[in-house]
Design an enzyme around this catalytic site. Structure first.
Site, short mmCIF file in Angstrom:
data_model
loop_
_atom_site.label_atom_id
_atom_site.label_comp_id
_atom_site.label_asym_id
_atom_site.label_seq_id
_atom_site.Cartn_x
_atom_site.Cartn_y
_atom_site.Cartn_z
N HIS A 1 43.96 31.28 31.45
CA HIS A 1 44.02 29.85 31.80
C HIS A 1 42.70 29.14 32.10
O HIS A 1 42.76 27.97 32.41
CB HIS A 1 45.19 29.74 33.25
CG HIS A 1 44.21 30.34 34.58
ND1 HIS A 1 44.65 29.65 35.64
CD2 HIS A 1 43.37 30.95 34.83
CE1 HIS A 1 44.15 30.09 36.66
NE2 HIS A 1 43.08 31.14 36.09
N ASP B 1 31.08 41.47 28.12
CA ASP B 1 31.65 40.03 27.63
C ASP B 1 33.10 40.25 26.86
O ASP B 1 32.88 40.67 25.69
CB ASP B 1 30.58 39.35 26.71
CG ASP B 1 30.99 37.98 26.22
OD1 ASP B 1 32.04 37.45 26.89
OD2 ASP B 1 30.08 37.21 25.72
N PHE B 2 33.85 39.63 27.54
CA PHE B 2 35.24 39.69 26.78
C PHE B 2 35.36 39.10 25.48
O PHE B 2 36.35 39.01 24.73
CB PHE B 2 36.56 39.66 27.85
CG PHE B 2 36.37 38.53 28.58
CD1 PHE B 2 36.23 37.15 28.12
CD2 PHE B 2 37.13 38.54 29.94
CE1 PHE B 2 36.43 36.01 28.86
CE2 PHE B 2 36.88 37.27 30.83
CZ PHE B 2 36.72 35.88 30.03
C1 LIG Z 1 39.88 33.66 37.54
S1 LIG Z 1 38.96 34.95 37.53
C2 LIG Z 1 40.26 36.26 37.62
C3 LIG Z 1 40.04 37.33 38.01
C4 LIG Z 1 40.97 38.73 38.26
N1 LIG Z 1 41.68 38.86 36.77
C5 LIG Z 1 42.11 38.20 39.18
O1 LIG Z 1 43.11 37.61 38.65
O2 LIG Z 1 41.96 38.20 40.32
C6 LIG Z 1 38.25 35.06 35.99
C7 LIG Z 1 37.43 36.46 35.73
O3 LIG Z 1 36.71 36.37 34.39
C8 LIG Z 1 35.34 36.75 34.70
N2 LIG Z 1 34.93 36.51 33.40
C9 LIG Z 1 34.66 35.18 32.95
N3 LIG Z 1 33.63 35.09 31.75
C10 LIG Z 1 33.92 36.45 31.41
C11 LIG Z 1 33.12 37.18 30.15
N4 LIG Z 1 32.54 36.44 29.32
N5 LIG Z 1 33.26 38.44 29.93
C12 LIG Z 1 34.05 38.99 31.08
N6 LIG Z 1 34.54 38.66 32.25
C13 LIG Z 1 34.45 37.26 32.33
C14 LIG Z 1 34.86 36.21 35.84
O4 LIG Z 1 33.91 36.76 36.32
C15 LIG Z 1 36.16 36.02 36.81
O5 LIG Z 1 35.95 37.17 37.64
#
Ligand SMILES: C[S@@+](CC[C@H](N)C(=O)[O-])C[C@H]1O[C@@H](n2cnc3c(N)ncnc32)[C@H](O)[C@@H]1O
Length: 345
Positions: A247, A229-230
């Site tokens: 974004h 979890d980031f």
């Molecule tokens: C809009 S996507 C962008 C994916 C990638 N970076 C790209 O540009 O193709 C956002 C990503 O953040 C991940 N994500 C959302 N919440 C997260 C969290 N709390 N911890 C880690 N990853 C997360 C989602 O699973 C998703 O794959």
């Protein structure tokens, strides 16, 4: 046509454009680009292969002609492919097939129908529309998460290639792609620089996709997933990638993500943020659409460079480089602020 008639037509087309979104999605789901790759076909043949209603298929393909995706030969009654349709072919290395399919998933499509409520309240509408956030929805629907991941890789491919042109790893050895979906960005860097290994920090549904992407690109053993979890912790690394993540989130959430990365960064580590960068003097339609999707669906927004700089500063970071990619995308190089102590310690 007089100018009022032109305006009426333009506004009518905008009003009905949601049908275009769904037509592109249906054409992608029926693999029309793949069926027509070897030559023209009548609608009935595509309907037979896809087990769809023949008359309805013909109407969908006719709409595809109107939208510039297909050609039609009235003598043979066959539909043919176009360069635009090729963008929806699964084997195109910048394919939008899965992105087009994902655009219609309930957790994106239903909140979009609540845009007026989002504007009235300033709040995203996913909870009201589907009872949960987009990422919780994807966790509960692994097939749609898979498609979302593939969609992100496809839509990202041209931007990733340009961003990778500007990232010189130097002595770096490890890459961490934070919220990297299938890890397409990290994979591109690893493919170019043999000394690098990579970790994609992602939610659980995306982890199998990282393994699949690494295998597909001959990077198994060099690129892996870490489920996490980031907002809580990210692994240590020399190069951090954060693309199309900020974004999705509001300012406070962005500062938390950036602070987590800042806390993990060893001395000399660099962070590369890739996003659309808004500029009030010039607003591309793609940026405006994405901004509205963030408003209605997620609570994030497309930001200006000044707004990004404020977020970096609040997280103890500073922008040290800026590369424009395909307009309106930019790659922002960010490092720990030399004057600031780690804000989390
Ligand atoms: C809009 S996507 C962008 C994916 C990638 N970076 C790209 O540009 O193709 C956002 C990503 O953040 C991940 N994500 C959302 N919440 C997260 C969290 N709390 N911890 C880690 N990853 C997360 C989602 O699973 C998703 O794959």
């Amino acid at each position: 046509m007089d100018s009022q008639a032109e305006d009426i037509r333009a506004v009518y087309h905008l009003t009905m454009a949601f049908n275009g979104t769904q037509a592109v999605r249906a054409i992608a789901m029926m693999s029309v680009a793949e069926h027509l790759a070897d030559g023209p076909l009548p609608a009935g043949e595509i309907a037979r292969r896809e087990q769809c209603d023949p008359r309805a298929t013909r109407r969908l393909l006719r709409a595809g002609v109107a939208l510039g995706l297909l050609g039609y030969d009235a003598d043979t009654t066959e539909f043919r492919s176009t360069p635009a349709l090729q963008v929806l072919h699964k084997d195109n290395d910048s394919s939008l097939k899965y992105y087009a399919q994902s655009a219609g998933i309930p957790a994106l499509w239903y909140p979009a129908a609540r845009l007026p409520e989002a504007v009235r309240t300033g709040k995203p509408q996913a909870e009201e529309a589907v009872g949960m956030s987009l990422f919780e929805y994807l966790r509960r629907h692994p097939d749609q998460a898979r498609e979302f991941g593939m969609g992100m890789s496809g839509v990202s491919a041209p931007v990733i290639r340009l961003a990778a042109d500007h990232i010189e790893p130097g002595a770096a050895r490890t890459v961490v792609d934070v919220g990297g979906a299938e890890g397409a960005f990290a994979a591109e860097l690893l493919a170019r620089h043999a000394r690098l290994t990579g970790t994609v920090l992602e939610l659980a549904p995306m982890a199998p996709r990282v393994a699949a992407e690494a295998e597909r690109r001959g990077l198994a053993g060099r690129l892996g997933a870490e489920v996490g979890d980031f907002f809580t912790a990210v692994p240590p690394g020399d190069l951090y990638l954060l693309k199309f993540v900020l974004h999705n989130w509001d300012d406070e959430e962005c500062v938390r993500i950036l602070s987590t990365i800042r806390a993990a960064m060893p001395a000399g580590a660099r962070l590369f943020v890739v996003e659309m960068v808004a500029d009030d003097d010039r607003i591309p339609v793609g940026l405006a659409y994405m901004d509205l999707a963030m408003l209605a669906g997620l609570g994030g927004e497309e930001r200006t460079l000044t707004e990004y700089d404020r977020l970096f500063e609040r997280a103890g970071l500073e922008r040290t480089g800026t590369r424009e990619l395909l307009e309106p995308y930019a790659c922002l190089e960010v490092q720990a602020r030399s004057t600031d102590p780690d804000p989390t310690r």
